[in-house]
Design an enzyme around this catalytic site. Structure first.
Site, PDB file in Angstrom:
ATOM      1  N   HIS A 179       0.533  -1.164  -0.018  1.00  0.00           N
ATOM      2  CA  HIS A 179      -0.053  -0.100   0.014  1.00  0.00           C
ATOM      3  C   HIS A 179       0.860   1.364  -0.117  1.00  0.00           C
ATOM      4  CE1 HIS A 179      -0.044  -0.021   4.850  1.00  0.00           C
ATOM      5  NE2 HIS A 179       0.986  -0.408   4.188  1.00  0.00           N
ATOM      6  N   HIS A 180       1.953   1.180   0.247  1.00  0.00           N
ATOM      7  CA  HIS A 180       2.895   2.401   0.042  1.00  0.00           C
ATOM      8  C   HIS A 180       3.373   3.005  -1.095  1.00  0.00           C
ATOM      9  CE1 HIS A 180       3.019   2.545   4.523  1.00  0.00           C
ATOM     10  NE2 HIS A 180       3.813   1.245   4.348  1.00  0.00           N
ATOM     11  N   ALA A 181       3.490   2.003  -2.255  1.00  0.00           N
ATOM     12  CA  ALA A 181       3.896   2.477  -3.485  1.00  0.00           C
ATOM     13  C   ALA A 181       3.211   3.488  -4.257  1.00  0.00           C
ATOM     14  CB  ALA A 181       3.934   1.295  -4.424  1.00  0.00           C
ATOM     15  N   ASP A 241      -0.633   5.215   2.880  1.00  0.00           N
ATOM     16  CA  ASP A 241      -0.499   6.461   2.230  1.00  0.00           C
ATOM     17  C   ASP A 241      -0.694   6.196   0.542  1.00  0.00           C
ATOM     18  OD1 ASP A 241       1.786   5.015   2.098  1.00  0.00           O
ATOM     19  OD2 ASP A 241       3.097   6.715   2.246  1.00  0.00           O
TER      20      ASP A 241
END
Length: 521
Positions: free
Chosen positions: A138-140, A179
């Site tokens: 989920h951070h990419a 994010d």
């Protein structure tokens, strides 16, 4: 909300996923996905669901969200040519938390391919629940790796769901803020992102209560900033009312749940105190809404607990009760000394007081009252599916087939992969300074040696037990490796929706700070 327990469940897994190795001492260990798979096989859960080997996502599929230049970089970079890409590595944030390792691009293809294929399966109403434990990265960002994540399979899966569903709800129970997904959809009212996470001097430093979306997406980003020591009762006391209100107000047509297991007690990088049962209650609650449901993995760095958690949550999806006594499996010794499925919380203090949680809940309810009920969306002509299940390229596998010796020989596990001495788990040292658990990136930061596993351990993979590469007792169709999407039309044809996050990684307070551009969402 009704509780229809039995649902058709599809599960995506590629036996190669456990071969990828971020490097000595790195907390992210893809081998945890193989451990999960082996555990659910030995519990017999594979008999209850359809099992598919995901296709490898193509560059065209990845550029539905990611920039062409970034995907080209991921395709090209290797441990033996890193010196030629120094500037690009800095620009794309590759090298430290997100190292270059052998097979990096193929790893991204498998992770993304599983989530895209799962979304297509849900779109075709061929399943009610799809699981991809290899996803959840989920951070990419659009043009940047971050927090051990290179390609955002979640965003790609949501874009696929938006072709058939007017509104998609994304829920994130990883200990870190989601994010990358929030940023991608920060200016649209077709995707609501809800993230429960540790906030305050903690990676990635975003996810403030005041970060609520921008433009048409104002109030469609929901952030629940939490403190250390979050336990089962406290988590349930805020998760249930917030998700209930979100469901009532947003009325999604499909749900994606990121099941990051670093929110469990004893995680190497985490700081919460959830048990496997407490974590699984989130799955159970969301499932009761009977919506098309995509479950993905995420963080989780005490890998024996990750495999416990995701095995249990697979059983929750299947509405099958499994014993607390672990069955014998290829990694049995790593679950000692108790050899049980469920874990006990520690005695750490819960710094989330009931007053604090009530204050957060009330503020979020005020924001949700600003939303129109079930915003109307004009649906355009539906583009082609990313995967064509009926092509001649189907990868048919049988669950009970045994893989050839050549495939066995490829399966190697680095020494100390499971050792508690390498910072992992309860009682081990928790030196996280170089990793995301301790790093805080600037909130408006703009994007500016071979790690291959080298030796076999005594815990060699026993492929005889890996019966789960197909449907029970019959052939199961894997997703086609050919994408039917035309990248030249990607901005216009993704069901009127393309995530266009700016290449920055930060999140601002209130409106406008994301840099996300709206494009017909």
């Amino acid at each position: 909300m009704q509780s229809h327990s039995k649902k058709r469940v599809c599960y995506y897994y590629d036996s190669d996923i456990g071969n990828y190795y971020y490097g000595q001492g790195h907390p992210m260990k893809p081998h945890r996905i193989r451990m999960t798979h082996n555990l659910l096989l030995n519990y017999g859960l594979y008999r209850k669901m359809e099992i598919y080997r995901p296709h490898k996502a193509t560059a065209d599929e990845m550029t539905k969200f990611h920039s062409d230049e970034y995907v080209r970089f991921l395709r090209s970079i290797r441990p033996d040519n890193m010196s030629e890409y120094n500037k690009q590595m800095q620009r794309f944030n590759v090298g430290e938390d997100c190292p270059v390792f052998d097979g990096l691009y193929e790893f991204c293809q498998l992770s993304a391919g599983g989530s895209v294929a799962a979304a297509v399966k849900l779109n075709k109403q061929a399943s009610e629940i799809c699981i991809n434990w290899g996803g959840g990265l989920h951070h990419a960002k659009k043009s940047e790796a971050s927090g051990f994540c290179y390609v955002n399979d979640i965003v790609l899966g949501i874009l696929e769901l938006l072709k058939y569903h007017q509104r998609v709800l994304y829920i994130d129970i990883d200990v870190h803020h989601g994010d990358g997904v929030e940023e991608a959809f920060y200016t649209t009212d077709r995707v609501m992102t809800v993230s429960f996470h540790k906030y305050g001097e903690y990676f990635p430093g975003t996810g403030d209560l005041r970060d609520i979306g921008a433009g048409k997406g104002k109030y469609y980003a929901v952030n629940i900033p939490l403190r250390d020591g979050m336990d089962d009762d406290a988590y349930e006391s805020i998760f249930v009312p917030i998700i209930s209100k979100v469901m009532e107000t947003f009325q999604p047509a499909a749900v994606v749940l990121q099941c990051g297991a670093d929110s469990l007690t004893g995680d190497r990088l985490g700081c919460f105190n959830l048990t496997v049962k407490g974590h699984g209650k989130c799955v159970e609650f969301v499932k009761k809404y009977n919506l098309p449901f995509l479950m993905v993995g995420g963080g989780g760095y005490t890998i024996r607990n990750v495999s416990r958690c995701w095995t249990y949550e697979t059983s929750v999806a299947l509405a099958v009760e499994i014993a607390n006594e672990l069955p014998y499996n290829d990694y049995f010794e790593y679950f000692g000394p108790d050899f049980k499925l469920h874990i006990s919380p520690s005695n750490m203090t819960n710094q989330n007081t009931s007053e604090y949680l009530e204050k957060i809940k009330n503020r979020l309810f005020e924001n949700l009252r600003m939303l129109p009920h079930a915003p109307g969306v004009q649906i355009q002509a539906i583009p082609e599916d990313a995967i064509n299940d009926e092509s001649d390229d189907e990868d048919k596998v049988d669950k009970d087939d045994r893989l050839p010796q050549s495939d066995k020989d490829k399966r190697i596990v680095p020494e100390n992969e499971y050792s508690d001495s390498e910072d992992e788990g309860e009682g081990g040292r928790r030196d996280n300074r170089s990793y995301k658990g301790q790093r805080k990136r600037p909130r408006l930061d703009k994007d500016t040696n071979s790690n291959k596993a080298s030796s076999e351990t005594s815990s060699e993979i026993k492929d005889e037990k890996e019966k789960g590469d197909g449907a029970d007792g019959e052939e199961s169709t894997a997703s086609n490796t050919n994408s039917n999407n035309n990248s030249n039309n990607k901005s216009d044809n993704d069901a009127g929706a393309t995530a266009n996050a700016g290449s920055g990684s930060g999140s601002g307070s209130g409106a406008g700070a994301k840099g996300a551009k709206e494009n017909n969402i």
